[in-house]
Design a protein around this motif. Structure first.
Motif, mmCIF file in Angstrom:
data_model
loop_
_atom_site.group_PDB
_atom_site.id
_atom_site.type_symbol
_atom_site.label_atom_id
_atom_site.label_comp_id
_atom_site.label_asym_id
_atom_site.label_seq_id
_atom_site.Cartn_x
_atom_site.Cartn_y
_atom_site.Cartn_z
ATOM 1 N N UNK A 199 5.773 24.437 -23.601
ATOM 2 C CA UNK A 199 4.473 23.805 -23.375
ATOM 3 C C UNK A 199 3.463 24.726 -22.719
ATOM 4 N N UNK A 200 3.905 25.775 -22.053
ATOM 5 C CA UNK A 200 2.991 26.556 -21.210
ATOM 6 C C UNK A 200 2.799 27.991 -21.660
ATOM 7 N N UNK A 201 3.382 28.393 -22.758
ATOM 8 C CA UNK A 201 3.265 29.785 -23.186
ATOM 9 C C UNK A 201 2.523 29.884 -24.519
ATOM 10 N N UNK A 202 2.058 31.106 -24.774
ATOM 11 C CA UNK A 202 1.390 31.421 -26.034
ATOM 12 C C UNK A 202 2.372 32.153 -26.939
ATOM 13 N N UNK A 203 2.464 31.798 -28.203
ATOM 14 C CA UNK A 203 3.418 32.486 -29.083
ATOM 15 C C UNK A 203 3.085 33.960 -29.234
ATOM 16 N N UNK A 221 -10.744 30.074 -35.652
ATOM 17 C CA UNK A 221 -9.678 29.311 -36.277
ATOM 18 C C UNK A 221 -8.621 28.933 -35.249
ATOM 19 N N UNK A 222 -7.987 27.793 -35.460
ATOM 20 C CA UNK A 222 -6.957 27.343 -34.534
ATOM 21 C C UNK A 222 -6.130 26.229 -35.132
ATOM 22 N N UNK A 223 -4.852 26.223 -34.793
ATOM 23 C CA UNK A 223 -3.935 25.202 -35.290
ATOM 24 C C UNK A 223 -3.814 24.075 -34.278
ATOM 25 N N UNK A 224 -3.952 22.844 -34.736
ATOM 26 C CA UNK A 224 -3.670 21.692 -33.887
ATOM 27 C C UNK A 224 -2.161 21.427 -33.891
ATOM 28 N N UNK A 225 -1.744 20.425 -33.155
ATOM 29 C CA UNK A 225 -0.314 20.135 -33.073
ATOM 30 C C UNK A 225 0.278 19.761 -34.428
ATOM 31 N N UNK A 226 -0.454 18.986 -35.214
ATOM 32 C CA UNK A 226 0.078 18.588 -36.517
ATOM 33 C C UNK A 226 0.167 19.779 -37.469
ATOM 34 N N UNK A 250 -1.588 26.940 -27.005
ATOM 35 C CA UNK A 250 -2.839 27.006 -27.775
ATOM 36 C C UNK A 250 -3.028 25.814 -28.709
ATOM 37 N N UNK A 251 -1.936 25.322 -29.278
ATOM 38 C CA UNK A 251 -2.030 24.180 -30.195
ATOM 39 C C UNK A 251 -2.431 22.908 -29.450
ATOM 40 N N UNK A 252 -1.923 22.753 -28.234
ATOM 41 C CA UNK A 252 -2.306 21.586 -27.424
ATOM 42 C C UNK A 252 -3.785 21.649 -27.080
ATOM 43 N N UNK A 279 -7.582 26.036 -39.929
ATOM 44 C CA UNK A 279 -6.739 27.230 -39.990
ATOM 45 C C UNK A 279 -5.415 27.080 -39.266
ATOM 46 N N UNK A 280 -4.699 28.224 -39.156
ATOM 47 C CA UNK A 280 -3.330 28.248 -38.637
ATOM 48 C C UNK A 280 -3.186 29.067 -37.358
ATOM 49 N N UNK A 281 -4.265 29.602 -36.827
ATOM 50 C CA UNK A 281 -4.166 30.550 -35.711
ATOM 51 C C UNK A 281 -3.614 29.879 -34.467
ATOM 52 N N UNK A 282 -2.835 30.643 -33.686
ATOM 53 C CA UNK A 282 -2.265 30.161 -32.423
ATOM 54 C C UNK A 282 -2.895 30.892 -31.238
ATOM 55 N N UNK A 283 -4.165 31.250 -31.357
ATOM 56 C CA UNK A 283 -4.838 32.002 -30.293
ATOM 57 C C UNK A 283 -5.281 31.067 -29.173
ATOM 58 N N UNK A 284 -5.256 31.597 -27.959
ATOM 59 C CA UNK A 284 -5.656 30.835 -26.776
ATOM 60 C C UNK A 284 -7.110 31.170 -26.443
ATOM 61 N N UNK A 285 -7.998 30.162 -26.558
ATOM 62 C CA UNK A 285 -9.427 30.375 -26.315
ATOM 63 C C UNK A 285 -9.982 29.275 -25.420
ATOM 64 N N UNK A 286 -11.182 29.551 -24.881
ATOM 65 C CA UNK A 286 -11.906 28.508 -24.184
ATOM 66 C C UNK A 286 -12.505 27.517 -25.163
ATOM 67 N N UNK A 287 -13.225 26.512 -24.621
ATOM 68 C CA UNK A 287 -13.710 25.434 -25.480
ATOM 69 C C UNK A 287 -14.707 25.949 -26.514
ATOM 70 N N UNK A 288 -15.749 26.628 -26.082
ATOM 71 C CA UNK A 288 -16.798 27.062 -27.008
ATOM 72 C C UNK A 288 -16.311 28.189 -27.911
ATOM 73 N N UNK A 289 -15.545 29.121 -27.360
ATOM 74 C CA UNK A 289 -14.980 30.174 -28.198
ATOM 75 C C UNK A 289 -13.976 29.596 -29.191
ATOM 76 N N UNK A 290 -13.226 28.590 -28.740
ATOM 77 C CA UNK A 290 -12.246 27.985 -29.625
ATOM 78 C C UNK A 290 -12.872 27.250 -30.791
ATOM 79 N N UNK A 291 -14.005 26.579 -30.549
ATOM 80 C CA UNK A 291 -14.674 25.870 -31.636
ATOM 81 C C UNK A 291 -15.177 26.820 -32.717
ATOM 82 N N UNK A 292 -15.523 28.036 -32.331
ATOM 83 C CA UNK A 292 -16.049 28.993 -33.298
ATOM 84 C C UNK A 292 -14.997 29.822 -33.991
#
Length: 287
Positions: free
Chosen positions: A52-56, A235-240, A67-69, A220-233
């Protein structure tokens, strides 16, 4: 004699129908309990603090869903910030202001049609329009806008039905006291149906939480850890989506079941929260 035969056949028919309904209810309940317990039994032992607390990291082969959470939280917040004002505003206009009933019926029919479209089609349209035509690329914002279109009929219809439950006498009494149209809506109508609106919003969160097909094309499928505004801009994978990636692409079924159990618990929590909020506001309104 004939009347007794008809009465006996009627009782037999009622008994058979009651038995069929009982069997159907038991089958449905058993299926829900089986799926819930199966997912939780397979997934809960795989949930760890490290997961739950680490980045892949592909260098160390470590697996984490932090990052997915966060991406799931970001996309829920972004979707609700857009869909609630738009959906609730459209419902207020159609219910309280619109005079052309034929136009209202056409819009309602269009909303019902939108709610029945498969989510994979929303994903394809979102990819073509938001990602390519508007040049957003694959990003959480494009996924959030796609989910806005998906959940707009739900918010609009639940708000409409809630507005219709407010008695007309409340409006007439406020108008009789000299209040204007918007003041009546703001101080009388909306507080009188706030329970239905909030319940619809909470149920929309459940749909956003469980959506994957539309986000495969847009977020997208990315597992990157970003802040809110950077994350919105970006790609990122949600939990599903992460569940799909770990199960289908990487064969990590333990992690997939862990994510599935988290989603299951969140869904149960959202449903309980919706029921509690509905009862709370209904009790408060009756006082």
């Amino acid at each position: 004699m004939l009347q007794n035969q008809i009465s006996g056949k009627r009782k037999a028919y009622i008994g058979i129908m009651k038995s069929l309904m009982a069997v159907s209810a038991a089958f449905t309940l058993g299926l829900v309990v089986f799926i819930t317990l199966y997912v939780l039994i397979k997934g809960l032992p795989n949930i760890t603090w490290e997961l739950l607390s680490t980045t892949p990291s592909y260098l160390s082969d470590s697996i984490g869903i932090l990052p997915d959470i966060l991406n799931t939280v970001y996309i829920i917040i972004a979707t609700l910030l857009i869909v609630i004002p738009v959906g609730a505003g459209a419902a207020v206009y159609l219910t309280e202001y619109a005079q052309n009933k034929k136009l209202v019926s056409i819009i309602e029919y269009a909303a019902e049609t939108l709610s029945g479209i498969p989510s994979i089609i929303y994903g394809l349209v979102g990819m073509l329009f938001f990602c390519q035509f508007l040049n957003m690329q694959t990003s959480l914002l494009a996924g959030a806008l796609t989910l806005v279109i998906m959940n707009l009929p739900t918010i609009m219809r639940t708000t409409q039905e809630s507005l219709k439950t407010v008695p007309q006498s409340y409006r007439e009494g406020a108008f009789g006291l000299g209040a204007g149209k918007w003041r009546v809506i703001r101080t009388v109508v909306l507080p009188g149906c706030i329970d239905g609106i909030i319940t619809g919003c909470i149920l929309s969160i459940g749909r956003i939480l469980g959506e994957s097909a539309a986000l495969l094309f847009t977020a997208g499928f990315a597992h990157a850890l970003n802040g809110f505004f950077d994350g919105l801009g970006s790609a990122g994978a949600t939990l599903t989506v992460a569940l799909y990636v770990y199960a289908k692409e990487q064969g990590e079924f333990g992690v997939a079941f862990a994510i599935a159990s988290i989603l299951m618990l969140l869904t149960l929590l959202i449903n309980l929260l919706a029921a509690y909020v509905g009862r709370y506001f209904k009790k408060r309104r009756s006082l």
